[in-house]
Design a protein around this motif. Structure first.
Motif, short mmCIF file in Angstrom:
data_model
loop_
_atom_site.label_atom_id
_atom_site.label_comp_id
_atom_site.label_asym_id
_atom_site.label_seq_id
_atom_site.Cartn_x
_atom_site.Cartn_y
_atom_site.Cartn_z
N LEU A 60 0.83 -1.21 0.00
CA LEU A 60 0.00 0.00 0.00
C LEU A 60 0.86 1.25 0.00
N LYS A 61 1.96 1.20 0.76
CA LYS A 61 2.89 2.34 0.79
C LYS A 61 3.47 2.58 -0.60
N ARG A 64 0.89 4.15 -2.82
CA ARG A 64 0.77 5.58 -2.51
C ARG A 64 1.93 6.35 -3.15
N ASP A 65 3.12 5.77 -3.10
CA ASP A 65 4.30 6.39 -3.70
C ASP A 65 4.12 6.52 -5.22
N TYR A 67 1.29 6.69 -6.83
CA TYR A 67 0.26 7.70 -7.05
C TYR A 67 0.84 9.10 -6.88
N ASN A 68 1.63 9.28 -5.84
CA ASN A 68 2.23 10.60 -5.58
C ASN A 68 3.23 11.00 -6.66
N CYS A 89 -8.86 6.33 -8.76
CA CYS A 89 -7.73 6.21 -7.82
C CYS A 89 -8.16 6.74 -6.44
N GLU A 90 -8.83 7.86 -6.42
CA GLU A 90 -9.29 8.44 -5.16
C GLU A 90 -10.27 7.51 -4.47
N TRP A 93 -8.41 4.91 -2.52
CA TRP A 93 -7.90 5.39 -1.23
C TRP A 93 -9.02 5.53 -0.22
N GLU A 96 -9.68 2.16 1.15
CA GLU A 96 -8.60 1.75 2.04
C GLU A 96 -8.75 2.41 3.42
N ARG A 97 -9.10 3.71 3.42
CA ARG A 97 -9.27 4.41 4.70
C ARG A 97 -10.44 3.82 5.49
#
Length: 101
Positions: A60-61, A64-65, A67-68, A89-90, A93, A96-97
């Motif tokens: 997941l990290k 996120r990387d 995506y960023n 994509c949003e 997330w 996931e939250r």
């Protein structure tokens, strides 16, 4: 009115067409699965780790990387360059939250 024999022939023809379509879909699914495996291997190589050693949290990290850094992480456009925010994509997330709470 069609004869029973003509109706059976017509049905056989349509069934053969459906079978041909199914074979094409199965071939495409196999090709997509192979491509997915290759992309997973490339992604693991990119991060310098064997695929089996990447724990889920670290995955997941890494997503996120990605995506960023401007890449899509959604199913439909995974790995392609983003030109802005992506609702899919949003949504990933957001799920996931919600799942981590």
């Amino acid at each position: 009115m069609q004869t029973l024999t003509a109706m059976i022939r017509e049905l056989e023809t349509r069934m053969q067409g459906l079978l041909n379509d199914l074979q094409k879909i199965k071939k495409q699914a196999r090709l997509l699965a192979e491509e997915n495996d290759k992309l997973r291997e490339e992604l693991a190589r990119f991060y310098g780790k064997p695929l089996e050693e990447n724990p889920a949290g670290e995955g997941l990290k890494e997503l996120r990387d990605l995506y960023n850094r401007g890449f899509h992480i959604c199913h439909g456009h995974f790995g392609r360059t983003r030109t802005g925010d992506c609702l899919f994509c949003e949504a990933f997330w957001s799920r996931e939250r919600e799942g981590s709470m």
